[in-house]
Motif scaffolding. Structure first.
Motif, PDB file in Angstrom:
ATOM      1  N   MET A   1       0.839  -1.174   0.025  1.00  0.00           N
ATOM      2  CA  MET A   1      -0.035  -0.146  -0.044  1.00  0.00           C
ATOM      3  C   MET A   1       0.705   1.284   0.022  1.00  0.00           C
ATOM      4  O   MET A   1       1.756   1.395   0.993  1.00  0.00           O
ATOM      5  N   LYS A   2       0.672   2.218  -0.872  1.00  0.00           N
ATOM      6  CA  LYS A   2       1.419   3.558  -1.079  1.00  0.00           C
ATOM      7  C   LYS A   2       1.103   4.441   0.272  1.00  0.00           C
ATOM      8  O   LYS A   2      -0.036   4.571   0.837  1.00  0.00           O
ATOM      9  N   SER A   3       2.304   4.690   0.841  1.00  0.00           N
ATOM     10  CA  SER A   3       2.265   5.787   1.937  1.00  0.00           C
ATOM     11  C   SER A   3       1.310   7.000   1.468  1.00  0.00           C
ATOM     12  O   SER A   3       1.096   7.477   0.291  1.00  0.00           O
ATOM     13  N   ALA A   4       0.766   7.632   2.648  1.00  0.00           N
ATOM     14  CA  ALA A   4      -0.132   8.633   2.298  1.00  0.00           C
ATOM     15  C   ALA A   4       0.888   9.945   2.095  1.00  0.00           C
ATOM     16  O   ALA A   4       0.246  10.950   1.281  1.00  0.00           O
ATOM     17  N   PHE A   5       2.035  10.013   2.303  1.00  0.00           N
ATOM     18  CA  PHE A   5       3.179  11.195   2.031  1.00  0.00           C
ATOM     19  C   PHE A   5       4.428  10.870   2.122  1.00  0.00           C
ATOM     20  O   PHE A   5       4.657   9.585   2.946  1.00  0.00           O
ATOM     21  N   ASP A   6       5.343  11.329   1.403  1.00  0.00           N
ATOM     22  CA  ASP A   6       6.912  11.211   1.612  1.00  0.00           C
ATOM     23  C   ASP A   6       7.508  12.449   2.219  1.00  0.00           C
ATOM     24  O   ASP A   6       6.856  13.396   1.916  1.00  0.00           O
ATOM     25  N   VAL A   7       8.408  12.135   2.749  1.00  0.00           N
ATOM     26  CA  VAL A   7       9.427  13.592   2.958  1.00  0.00           C
ATOM     27  C   VAL A   7      10.610  13.537   2.229  1.00  0.00           C
ATOM     28  O   VAL A   7      11.341  12.605   2.085  1.00  0.00           O
ATOM     29  N   LYS A   8      10.563  14.756   1.495  1.00  0.00           N
ATOM     30  CA  LYS A   8      11.599  14.977   0.598  1.00  0.00           C
ATOM     31  C   LYS A   8      12.451  16.055   1.002  1.00  0.00           C
ATOM     32  O   LYS A   8      11.941  17.188   1.511  1.00  0.00           O
ATOM     33  N   SER A   9      13.802  16.315   0.549  1.00  0.00           N
ATOM     34  CA  SER A   9      14.249  17.658   0.679  1.00  0.00           C
ATOM     35  C   SER A   9      13.944  18.693  -0.369  1.00  0.00           C
ATOM     36  O   SER A   9      13.732  18.379  -1.481  1.00  0.00           O
ATOM     37  N   SER A  10      13.702  19.825   0.181  1.00  0.00           N
ATOM     38  CA  SER A  10      13.310  21.096  -0.928  1.00  0.00           C
ATOM     39  C   SER A  10      14.087  22.187  -0.320  1.00  0.00           C
ATOM     40  O   SER A  10      14.240  22.414   0.702  1.00  0.00           O
ATOM     41  N   ARG A  11      13.949  23.049  -1.433  1.00  0.00           N
ATOM     42  CA  ARG A  11      14.512  24.551  -0.990  1.00  0.00           C
ATOM     43  C   ARG A  11      13.237  25.544  -1.153  1.00  0.00           C
ATOM     44  O   ARG A  11      12.678  25.435  -2.357  1.00  0.00           O
ATOM     45  N   LEU A  12      12.796  26.283  -0.010  1.00  0.00           N
ATOM     46  CA  LEU A  12      11.858  27.304  -0.073  1.00  0.00           C
ATOM     47  C   LEU A  12      12.778  28.668  -0.086  1.00  0.00           C
ATOM     48  O   LEU A  12      13.036  29.113   0.797  1.00  0.00           O
ATOM     49  N   GLU A  13      12.591  29.478  -1.114  1.00  0.00           N
ATOM     50  CA  GLU A  13      12.951  30.828  -1.106  1.00  0.00           C
ATOM     51  C   GLU A  13      11.970  31.806  -0.833  1.00  0.00           C
ATOM     52  O   GLU A  13      11.014  31.555  -0.897  1.00  0.00           O
ATOM     53  N   THR A  14      12.616  32.579   0.262  1.00  0.00           N
ATOM     54  CA  THR A  14      11.675  33.547   0.787  1.00  0.00           C
ATOM     55  C   THR A  14      12.393  34.983   0.612  1.00  0.00           C
ATOM     56  O   THR A  14      13.496  35.284   0.282  1.00  0.00           O
ATOM     57  N   LEU A  15      11.439  36.101   1.010  1.00  0.00           N
ATOM     58  CA  LEU A  15      12.081  37.372   0.984  1.00  0.00           C
ATOM     59  C   LEU A  15      12.343  37.801   2.187  1.00  0.00           C
ATOM     60  O   LEU A  15      11.522  37.166   3.369  1.00  0.00           O
ATOM     61  N   ALA A  16      13.085  38.838   2.659  1.00  0.00           N
ATOM     62  CA  ALA A  16      13.072  39.129   3.835  1.00  0.00           C
ATOM     63  C   ALA A  16      12.577  40.609   4.389  1.00  0.00           C
ATOM     64  O   ALA A  16      12.796  41.372   3.403  1.00  0.00           O
ATOM     65  N   ILE A  17      11.979  40.775   5.411  1.00  0.00           N
ATOM     66  CA  ILE A  17      11.802  42.138   6.091  1.00  0.00           C
ATOM     67  C   ILE A  17      12.774  42.330   6.911  1.00  0.00           C
ATOM     68  O   ILE A  17      12.992  41.805   7.977  1.00  0.00           O
ATOM     69  N   CYS A  18      13.711  43.490   6.362  1.00  0.00           N
ATOM     70  CA  CYS A  18      14.722  43.813   7.359  1.00  0.00           C
ATOM     71  C   CYS A  18      14.318  44.847   8.338  1.00  0.00           C
ATOM     72  O   CYS A  18      14.153  46.013   8.106  1.00  0.00           O
ATOM     73  N   LEU A  19      14.123  44.553   9.576  1.00  0.00           N
ATOM     74  CA  LEU A  19      13.374  45.534  10.439  1.00  0.00           C
ATOM     75  C   LEU A  19      14.590  46.431  11.051  1.00  0.00           C
ATOM     76  O   LEU A  19      15.629  45.946  11.662  1.00  0.00           O
ATOM     77  N   HIS A  20      14.164  47.725  11.297  1.00  0.00           N
ATOM     78  CA  HIS A  20      15.270  48.669  11.672  1.00  0.00           C
ATOM     79  C   HIS A  20      14.582  49.494  12.889  1.00  0.00           C
ATOM     80  O   HIS A  20      15.160  50.228  13.408  1.00  0.00           O
ATOM     81  N   THR A  21      13.319  49.251  13.200  1.00  0.00           N
ATOM     82  CA  THR A  21      12.740  49.796  14.423  1.00  0.00           C
ATOM     83  C   THR A  21      12.008  48.876  15.036  1.00  0.00           C
ATOM     84  O   THR A  21      11.209  48.052  14.653  1.00  0.00           O
ATOM     85  N   ALA A  22      11.915  49.214  16.557  1.00  0.00           N
ATOM     86  CA  ALA A  22      11.109  48.350  17.411  1.00  0.00           C
ATOM     87  C   ALA A  22       9.601  49.134  17.725  1.00  0.00           C
ATOM     88  O   ALA A  22       8.724  48.694  18.453  1.00  0.00           O
ATOM     89  N   ASP A  23       9.616  50.524  17.080  1.00  0.00           N
ATOM     90  CA  ASP A  23       8.526  51.161  17.358  1.00  0.00           C
ATOM     91  C   ASP A  23       7.457  50.733  16.503  1.00  0.00           C
ATOM     92  O   ASP A  23       7.298  51.032  15.285  1.00  0.00           O
ATOM     93  N   LEU A  24       6.253  50.270  17.110  1.00  0.00           N
ATOM     94  CA  LEU A  24       5.081  49.539  16.483  1.00  0.00           C
ATOM     95  C   LEU A  24       4.427  50.586  15.685  1.00  0.00           C
ATOM     96  O   LEU A  24       3.781  50.464  14.536  1.00  0.00           O
ATOM     97  N   THR A  25       4.304  51.843  16.244  1.00  0.00           N
ATOM     98  CA  THR A  25       3.452  53.179  15.622  1.00  0.00           C
ATOM     99  C   THR A  25       4.388  53.466  14.284  1.00  0.00           C
ATOM    100  O   THR A  25       3.527  53.629  13.269  1.00  0.00           O
ATOM    101  N   GLU A  26       5.594  53.486  14.313  1.00  0.00           N
ATOM    102  CA  GLU A  26       6.490  54.000  13.136  1.00  0.00           C
ATOM    103  C   GLU A  26       6.381  52.894  12.211  1.00  0.00           C
ATOM    104  O   GLU A  26       6.156  53.017  10.997  1.00  0.00           O
ATOM    105  N   LEU A  27       6.447  51.443  12.531  1.00  0.00           N
ATOM    106  CA  LEU A  27       6.211  50.505  11.711  1.00  0.00           C
ATOM    107  C   LEU A  27       5.094  50.411  10.881  1.00  0.00           C
ATOM    108  O   LEU A  27       4.652  50.267   9.709  1.00  0.00           O
ATOM    109  N   GLU A  28       3.741  50.468  11.736  1.00  0.00           N
ATOM    110  CA  GLU A  28       2.448  50.631  11.166  1.00  0.00           C
ATOM    111  C   GLU A  28       2.291  51.831  10.180  1.00  0.00           C
ATOM    112  O   GLU A  28       1.622  51.612   9.121  1.00  0.00           O
ATOM    113  N   GLU A  29       2.808  53.064  10.519  1.00  0.00           N
ATOM    114  CA  GLU A  29       2.835  54.179   9.605  1.00  0.00           C
ATOM    115  C   GLU A  29       3.376  53.829   8.280  1.00  0.00           C
ATOM    116  O   GLU A  29       2.765  54.047   7.162  1.00  0.00           O
ATOM    117  N   THR A  30       4.505  53.330   8.387  1.00  0.00           N
ATOM    118  CA  THR A  30       5.324  52.971   7.040  1.00  0.00           C
ATOM    119  C   THR A  30       4.492  51.981   6.081  1.00  0.00           C
ATOM    120  O   THR A  30       4.356  51.964   5.113  1.00  0.00           O
TER     121      THR A  30
END
Length: 236
Positions: A1-30
């Motif tokens: 019987m075939k398995s419900a799923f297999d685990v294989k290696s993969s590469r997920l490319e992501t973008l990055a948000i480079c955060l420069h402030t901890a001020d949530l008000t400033e971040l939300e305004e931007t």
């Protein structure tokens, strides 16, 4: 019987948000100011780069993740060169990465409007050459370099490059140059029929036909005074 799923290696490319402030008000305004520009990021996974902060206590990570989500930016991971941030990432149910910091965050305009499977090819070479057609639902990203395409680009396909994009065939999809913020990047199209073009996150949709002197003609797309300019090749 075939398995419900297999685990294989993969590469997920992501973008990055480079955060420069901890001020949530400033971040939300931007975020609010750039809502229109970043609206199309909803389909992309993001890593929150917090290299500017020394300790996890310096930043309210859950609040930042929640705020980004309110504006359609989904944070899946946390990046910092210090392993001391790994526990903080775990508490927030985020993947932790101690990889190198990218030059800057990238913004990508609109995805395919109709739901459909999307296959993505990410290539990290100075110049990338694609000699085959780019079909509907396909995405090609030239990381840290230019992208050259000699095959037709179908409606619903997407080309992304951190540098310039050259398309020596009919272009009916989306072209996004300067994805990491390079305002000097340009797009060169042999036959202009695009759905959308973008340079450094500033983009334009084409719901109506272009003027006759540009439609199906060779054009270049560039930024001038923070404004997207589309001109026929050879024009001043």
């Amino acid at each position: 019987m075939k398995s419900a799923f297999d685990v294989k290696s993969s590469r997920l490319e992501t973008l990055a948000i480079c955060l420069h402030t901890a001020d949530l008000t400033e971040l939300e305004e931007t975020l609010r100011q750039r809502t229109e520009q970043y609206r199309d990021l909803e389909i992309m996974p993001f890593v929150l780069d917090v290299e500017d902060f020394a300790q996890p206590d310096d930043l309210d990570i859950p609040a930042v993740v929640s705020l980004c989500a309110r504006y359609g930016i989904q944070i899946l991971g946390l990046r910092h060169s210090s392993e001391t941030w790994a526990e903080a990432a775990s508490r927030c149910h985020l993947v932790f990465s101690s990889g190198d910091k990218p030059a800057e965050a990238a913004a990508l305009p609109k995805p395919v409007q109709e739901p459909q499977p999307v296959s993505a090819t990410v290539i990290s070479n100075p110049t990338v050459l694609i000699s085959t057609p780019v079909r509907t639902g396909q995405q090609v990203y030239a990381e840290n370099g230019d992208l050259i395409v000699t095959g037709i680009v179908s409606q619903g396909a997407e080309l992304i490059a951190d540098g310039n994009i050259h398309i020596y065939a009919p272009m009916r999809g989306r072209a996004l140059a300067g994805a990491k913020g390079d305002t000097n990047a340009r797009i060169f199209i042999h036959s202009m029929q695009a759905e959308l073009v973008s340079v450094a996150g500033i983009y334009r949709n084409f719901e109506d036909d272009l003027p006759g002197h540009l439609h199906k003609k060779p054009v270049q797309v560039s930024l001038q005074d923070n404004r997207l300019v589309i001109s026929a090749i050879g024009d001043e």
